[in-house]
Design an enzyme around this catalytic site. Structure first.
Site, PDB file in Angstrom:
ATOM      1  N   ILE A   1      -8.977  25.918   5.909  1.00 25.26           N
ATOM      2  CA  ILE A   1     -10.257  25.354   6.353  1.00 25.26           C
ATOM      3  C   ILE A   1     -11.423  26.210   5.849  1.00 25.26           C
ATOM      4  O   ILE A   1     -11.591  27.369   6.269  1.00 25.26           O
ATOM      5  CB  ILE A   1     -10.304  25.212   7.897  1.00 25.26           C
ATOM      6  CG1 ILE A   1      -9.055  24.447   8.380  1.00 25.26           C
ATOM      7  CG2 ILE A   1     -11.601  24.521   8.326  1.00 25.26           C
ATOM      8  CD1 ILE A   1      -8.792  23.100   7.702  1.00 25.26           C
TER       9      ILE A   1
ATOM     10  N   GLU B   1     -10.045  19.216  -1.981  1.00 27.52           N
ATOM     11  CA  GLU B   1     -10.652  17.888  -1.793  1.00 27.52           C
ATOM     12  C   GLU B   1      -9.939  16.807  -2.622  1.00 27.52           C
ATOM     13  O   GLU B   1     -10.550  15.883  -3.151  1.00 27.52           O
ATOM     14  CB  GLU B   1     -12.165  17.929  -2.034  1.00 27.52           C
ATOM     15  CG  GLU B   1     -12.806  18.909  -1.054  1.00 27.52           C
ATOM     16  CD  GLU B   1     -14.243  18.669  -0.723  1.00 27.52           C
ATOM     17  OE1 GLU B   1     -14.753  17.582  -1.045  1.00 27.52           O
ATOM     18  OE2 GLU B   1     -14.853  19.571  -0.126  1.00 27.52           O
TER      19      GLU B   1
ATOM     20  N   GLN C   1     -12.245  33.575 -23.556  1.00 34.19           N
ATOM     21  CA  GLN C   1     -11.699  33.864 -24.882  1.00 34.19           C
ATOM     22  C   GLN C   1     -12.798  34.358 -25.833  1.00 34.19           C
ATOM     23  O   GLN C   1     -12.610  35.303 -26.592  1.00 34.19           O
ATOM     24  CB  GLN C   1     -11.041  32.593 -25.444  1.00 34.19           C
ATOM     25  CG  GLN C   1     -10.351  32.764 -26.771  1.00 34.19           C
ATOM     26  CD  GLN C   1      -9.050  33.561 -26.661  1.00 34.19           C
ATOM     27  OE1 GLN C   1      -8.476  33.698 -25.588  1.00 34.19           O
ATOM     28  NE2 GLN C   1      -8.614  34.124 -27.771  1.00 34.19           N
TER      29      GLN C   1
ATOM     30  N   HIS D   1     -15.368  35.971 -25.081  1.00 35.45           N
ATOM     31  CA  HIS D   1     -15.769  37.338 -24.732  1.00 35.45           C
ATOM     32  C   HIS D   1     -14.743  38.377 -25.204  1.00 35.45           C
ATOM     33  O   HIS D   1     -14.966  39.584 -25.031  1.00 35.45           O
ATOM     34  CB  HIS D   1     -15.906  37.488 -23.209  1.00 35.45           C
ATOM     35  CG  HIS D   1     -17.185  36.958 -22.630  1.00 35.45           C
ATOM     36  ND1 HIS D   1     -17.466  35.629 -22.495  1.00 35.45           N
ATOM     37  CD2 HIS D   1     -18.269  37.607 -22.131  1.00 35.45           C
ATOM     38  CE1 HIS D   1     -18.654  35.473 -21.921  1.00 35.45           C
ATOM     39  NE2 HIS D   1     -19.167  36.652 -21.706  1.00 35.45           N
TER      40      HIS D   1
ATOM     41  N   SER E   1      -5.923  16.846  -8.714  1.00 35.49           N
ATOM     42  CA  SER E   1      -6.112  15.936  -9.862  1.00 35.49           C
ATOM     43  C   SER E   1      -5.119  14.776  -9.772  1.00 35.49           C
ATOM     44  O   SER E   1      -5.441  13.641 -10.131  1.00 35.49           O
ATOM     45  CB  SER E   1      -5.884  16.689 -11.180  1.00 35.49           C
ATOM     46  OG  SER E   1      -6.967  17.560 -11.427  1.00 35.49           O
ATOM     47  N   GLU E   2      -3.920  15.079  -9.271  1.00 30.99           N
ATOM     48  CA  GLU E   2      -2.888  14.032  -9.165  1.00 30.99           C
ATOM     49  C   GLU E   2      -3.340  12.953  -8.169  1.00 30.99           C
ATOM     50  O   GLU E   2      -3.162  11.753  -8.415  1.00 30.99           O
ATOM     51  CB  GLU E   2      -1.547  14.657  -8.733  1.00 30.99           C
ATOM     52  CG  GLU E   2      -0.912  15.575  -9.773  1.00 30.99           C
ATOM     53  CD  GLU E   2      -1.628  16.929  -9.968  1.00 30.99           C
ATOM     54  OE1 GLU E   2      -2.372  17.370  -9.062  1.00 30.99           O
ATOM     55  OE2 GLU E   2      -1.452  17.547 -11.042  1.00 30.99           O
TER      56      GLU E   2
ATOM     57  N   GLU F   1      -3.159  20.370   7.107  1.00 30.55           N
ATOM     58  CA  GLU F   1      -2.254  21.129   7.984  1.00 30.55           C
ATOM     59  C   GLU F   1      -1.179  21.787   7.119  1.00 30.55           C
ATOM     60  O   GLU F   1      -1.012  21.411   5.949  1.00 30.55           O
ATOM     61  CB  GLU F   1      -1.617  20.182   9.009  1.00 30.55           C
ATOM     62  CG  GLU F   1      -2.678  19.540   9.892  1.00 30.55           C
ATOM     63  CD  GLU F   1      -2.109  18.723  11.041  1.00 30.55           C
ATOM     64  OE1 GLU F   1      -0.872  18.650  11.181  1.00 30.55           O
ATOM     65  OE2 GLU F   1      -2.927  18.167  11.789  1.00 30.55           O
TER      66      GLU F   1
ATOM     67  N   ARG G   1     -22.832  39.997 -29.753  1.00 31.01           N
ATOM     68  CA  ARG G   1     -21.637  40.677 -30.274  1.00 31.01           C
ATOM     69  C   ARG G   1     -21.573  40.583 -31.801  1.00 31.01           C
ATOM     70  O   ARG G   1     -21.621  39.484 -32.375  1.00 31.01           O
ATOM     71  CB  ARG G   1     -20.400  40.014 -29.653  1.00 31.01           C
ATOM     72  CG  ARG G   1     -19.084  40.521 -30.167  1.00 31.01           C
ATOM     73  CD  ARG G   1     -18.752  41.864 -29.604  1.00 31.01           C
ATOM     74  NE  ARG G   1     -17.386  42.261 -29.913  1.00 31.01           N
ATOM     75  CZ  ARG G   1     -16.960  43.508 -29.784  1.00 31.01           C
ATOM     76  NH1 ARG G   1     -17.765  44.456 -29.362  1.00 31.01           N
ATOM     77  NH2 ARG G   1     -15.700  43.808 -30.064  1.00 31.01           N
TER      78      ARG G   1
HETATM   79  N1  CAA Z   1     -12.908   5.129   1.960  1.00 32.16           N
HETATM   80  C1  CAA Z   1     -12.705   4.410   3.099  1.00 32.16           C
HETATM   81  N2  CAA Z   1     -11.459   4.052   3.505  1.00 32.16           N
HETATM   82  C2  CAA Z   1     -10.422   4.409   2.734  1.00 32.16           C
HETATM   83  C3  CAA Z   1     -10.571   5.131   1.543  1.00 32.16           C
HETATM   84  C4  CAA Z   1     -11.887   5.495   1.160  1.00 32.16           C
HETATM   85  N3  CAA Z   1     -12.107   6.204   0.052  1.00 32.16           N
HETATM   86  N4  CAA Z   1      -9.355   5.362   0.998  1.00 32.16           N
HETATM   87  C5  CAA Z   1      -8.474   4.772   1.794  1.00 32.16           C
HETATM   88  N5  CAA Z   1      -9.107   4.205   2.849  1.00 32.16           N
HETATM   89  C6  CAA Z   1      -8.515   3.421   3.936  1.00 32.16           C
HETATM   90  C7  CAA Z   1      -7.778   2.198   3.369  1.00 32.16           C
HETATM   91  O1  CAA Z   1      -8.661   1.105   3.201  1.00 32.16           O
HETATM   92  C8  CAA Z   1      -6.748   1.951   4.432  1.00 32.16           C
HETATM   93  O2  CAA Z   1      -7.350   1.297   5.543  1.00 32.16           O
HETATM   94  P1  CAA Z   1      -6.895  -0.194   6.020  1.00 32.16           P
HETATM   95  O3  CAA Z   1      -5.443  -0.099   6.364  1.00 32.16           O
HETATM   96  O4  CAA Z   1      -7.774  -0.450   7.176  1.00 32.16           O
HETATM   97  O5  CAA Z   1      -7.139  -1.076   4.848  1.00 32.16           O
HETATM   98  C9  CAA Z   1      -6.419   3.351   4.917  1.00 32.16           C
HETATM   99  O6  CAA Z   1      -7.501   4.185   4.569  1.00 32.16           O
HETATM  100  C10 CAA Z   1      -5.126   3.893   4.338  1.00 32.16           C
HETATM  101  O7  CAA Z   1      -5.204   3.802   2.935  1.00 32.16           O
HETATM  102  P2  CAA Z   1      -3.956   4.143   2.016  1.00 32.16           P
HETATM  103  O8  CAA Z   1      -2.772   3.362   2.519  1.00 32.16           O
HETATM  104  O9  CAA Z   1      -4.365   4.002   0.605  1.00 32.16           O
HETATM  105  O10 CAA Z   1      -3.705   5.676   2.412  1.00 32.16           O
HETATM  106  P3  CAA Z   1      -2.599   6.686   1.893  1.00 32.16           P
HETATM  107  O11 CAA Z   1      -1.969   7.339   3.046  1.00 32.16           O
HETATM  108  O12 CAA Z   1      -1.701   6.028   0.875  1.00 32.16           O
HETATM  109  O13 CAA Z   1      -3.479   7.828   1.166  1.00 32.16           O
HETATM  110  C11 CAA Z   1      -4.753   8.919  -0.528  1.00 32.16           C
HETATM  111  C12 CAA Z   1      -4.378   7.594   0.173  1.00 32.16           C
HETATM  112  C13 CAA Z   1      -5.823   8.572  -1.526  1.00 32.16           C
HETATM  113  C14 CAA Z   1      -3.559   9.538  -1.246  1.00 32.16           C
HETATM  114  C15 CAA Z   1      -5.291   9.913   0.526  1.00 32.16           C
HETATM  115  O14 CAA Z   1      -4.289  10.305   1.403  1.00 32.16           O
HETATM  116  C16 CAA Z   1      -5.932  11.150  -0.063  1.00 32.16           C
HETATM  117  O15 CAA Z   1      -7.083  11.136  -0.498  1.00 32.16           O
HETATM  118  N6  CAA Z   1      -5.198  12.297  -0.032  1.00 32.16           N
HETATM  119  C17 CAA Z   1      -5.763  13.578  -0.429  1.00 32.16           C
HETATM  120  C18 CAA Z   1      -6.294  14.309   0.777  1.00 32.16           C
HETATM  121  C19 CAA Z   1      -7.301  15.349   0.386  1.00 32.16           C
HETATM  122  O16 CAA Z   1      -8.164  15.138  -0.441  1.00 32.16           O
HETATM  123  N7  CAA Z   1      -7.215  16.493   1.054  1.00 32.16           N
HETATM  124  C20 CAA Z   1      -8.170  17.541   0.827  1.00 32.16           C
HETATM  125  C21 CAA Z   1      -8.354  18.306   2.036  1.00 32.16           C
HETATM  126  S1  CAA Z   1      -9.996  18.641   2.474  1.00 32.16           S
HETATM  127  C22 CAA Z   1     -10.533  19.952   1.624  1.00 32.16           C
HETATM  128  O17 CAA Z   1      -9.995  20.388   0.648  1.00 32.16           O
HETATM  129  C23 CAA Z   1     -11.840  20.430   2.187  1.00 32.16           C
HETATM  130  C24 CAA Z   1     -12.235  21.817   2.017  1.00 32.16           C
HETATM  131  O18 CAA Z   1     -12.371  22.550   2.980  1.00 32.16           O
HETATM  132  C25 CAA Z   1     -12.700  22.292   0.677  1.00 32.16           C
END
Ligand code: CAA
Length: 381
Positions: free
Chosen positions: A154, A360, A333, A335, A363-364, A124, A265
């Site tokens: 999206i 998705e 570079q 090229h 890196s951070e 969002e 080249r």
């Molecule tokens: N698989 C299953 N469950 C998971 C999981 C995983 N990989 N990672 C976390 N969870 C679960 C945890 O087990 C936890 O559940 P419980 O409370 O039941 O144990 C719950 O999720 C919360 O976990 P965290 O407290 O660790 O969650 P958080 O809020 O601290 O966030 C994070 C963790 C890794 C930073 C996550 O928020 C994240 O991956 N953020 C990045 C989001 C992202 O990748 N966005 C990309 C957008 S999509 C996109 O780009 C698509 C496109 O169109 C190209």
């Protein structure tokens, strides 16, 4: 070692990609035209439901075959590859894992044939790396949920037929208050908002999606109420292997282009590939790509064996997406001035690859996921 079947899929997709997908990639980068015709063909070839079981119209292949195919598509056109990746890794995989029998029967055949392209709406305007802070809400009203909110960035927001969307069903809960829904494009109250004018991946549409009292049948909830965040995180694990595959494909294409250029080249009386400085650069590029490829395979194999692969997927995504950005820089570079022009494909690759370290999960974020796993394992031992 790859099996005969995996090698056969790789060779079939390579031929298709280099003949059909490559033919219009540069032009679509300029016109931003969505490659709908290519997706139809990819549906016929079984590339749009690769890991979907055959009973739902898919191919039932393993993840290793899938990453081989995705890399081959990315080799020719990264815009086509990102759409294929979100569609297969995130949308189809989530339906296979969390869908009811009715949902699978209704949607998977249409997705596998590419009649519908899949999209995934988590991000969002104010919630990117921290998706738990999302504001979109879904309120129960009899047999429906009424969704209100805005989604951003999206992939296939405009051209997608089926969108997996996450929304808060319980404001008082943190991640356990988020649910996932299957929303068909064209549902009243779902409005396709502005389309981004991006630096790369220009033939893949990236849009806002606006939900204004959008009524979605309650049976379109994916998984159980409150499972939406888990579904999104599980989906992103698969998606991140896909981004590693895209990175490997684009990097290989950049290396091949650089090698070809350096053989053609001539400067100072010889082909530039004879200079040691150029040879060492080529050697380093090839080695880095191979390292990323092996990380990609290792994540895909762990997934295929049913092992936990979150950490490996993040490692593959982190390393491969940063690797490809180094590779396209070096290829450009190599090229010289020509690399800075649209006469050579490396200019497009340079722009396309830039987002791989961002979408998705940046890196951070991958470093957070990896370090969490490493530190937890240390505590356990
Ligand atoms: N698989 C299953 N469950 C998971 C999981 C995983 N990989 N990672 C976390 N969870 C679960 C945890 O087990 C936890 O559940 P419980 O409370 O039941 O144990 C719950 O999720 C919360 O976990 P965290 O407290 O660790 O969650 P958080 O809020 O601290 O966030 C994070 C963790 C890794 C930073 C996550 O928020 C994240 O991956 N953020 C990045 C989001 C992202 O990748 N966005 C990309 C957008 S999509 C996109 O780009 C698509 C496109 O169109 C190209």
């Amino acid at each position: 070692m790859l099996t005969d079947e995996q090698l056969m899929i790789q060779s079939m997709v390579r031929e298709f990609s280099r003949k059909v997908v490559a033919a219009t990639a540069a032009e679509r980068d300029q016109t931003k035209e969505f490659p709908a015709d290519n997706f139809k063909k990819m549906g016929e070839l079984g590339l749009m439901g690769m890991m979907v079981p055959t009973e739902y119209g898919g191919e039932g292949t393993d993840t290793v075959s899938y990453v081989l195919a995705l890399s081959e598509i990315a080799y020719s056109c990264a815009s086509t590859a990102v759409v294929m990746s979100v569609h297969n890794s995130i949308v189809c995989e989530s339906l296979v894992k969390f869908g009811t029998e009715e949902q699978k029967k209704k949607y998977l055949p249409r997705l596998s044939s590419a009649e519908w392209i899949g999209a995934f709406a988590l991000t969002e305007p104010q919630a990117g790396s921290d998706p738990v802070s999302q504001m979109t809400a879904a309120e129960r009203d009899g047999k429906y949920y009424v969704i209100n909110g805005n989604k951003r960035f999206i992939t296939s927001g405009k051209n997608g037929g089926l969108i997996i969307i996450t929304a808060k069903t319980d404001e008082s809960e943190r991640h356990k208050g988020i649910s996932a829904f299957l929303v068909e494009n064209g549902t009243p109250g779902l409005i396709v908002g502005r389309e981004e004018d991006k630096m790369g991946l220009r033939a893949s549409d990236t849009t806002d999606l606006i939900f204004e009292n959008c009524r979605v049948p309650a049976e379109n909830m994916l998984g159980k109420e409150g499972e939406g965040f888990k579904i999104a995180m599980t989906a992103l694990d698969c998606g991140r292997i896909g981004i590693a595959a895209q990175s490997v494909g684009v990097a290989q294409a950049a290396l091949d282009a650089a090698v070809k250029y350096s053989k053609d080249r001539e400067q100072f009386g010889q082909n530039i590939c004879k200079f040691q400085g150029i040879r060492w650069t080529i050697a380093e590029m090839a080695t880095e790509i191979e390292a990323a490829r092996q990380l990609m395979f290792s994540a895909a194999r762990m997934k295929d064996k049913g092992e936990k692969f979150t950490q490996q997927a993040s490692m593959a995504k982190l390393f491969a997406s940063e690797m490809v950005n180094r590779i396209v820089g070096k290829a450009l570079q190599l090229h010289g001035g020509y690399g800075f022009t649209k006469d050579y494909p490396v200019e497009r690759m340079y722009r396309d690859a830039r987002v791989f370290t961002i979408y998705e999960g940046t890196s951070e974020i991958q470093r957070i996921v990896i370090s969490d796993h490493v530190i937890k394992d240390k505590r356990q031992s």
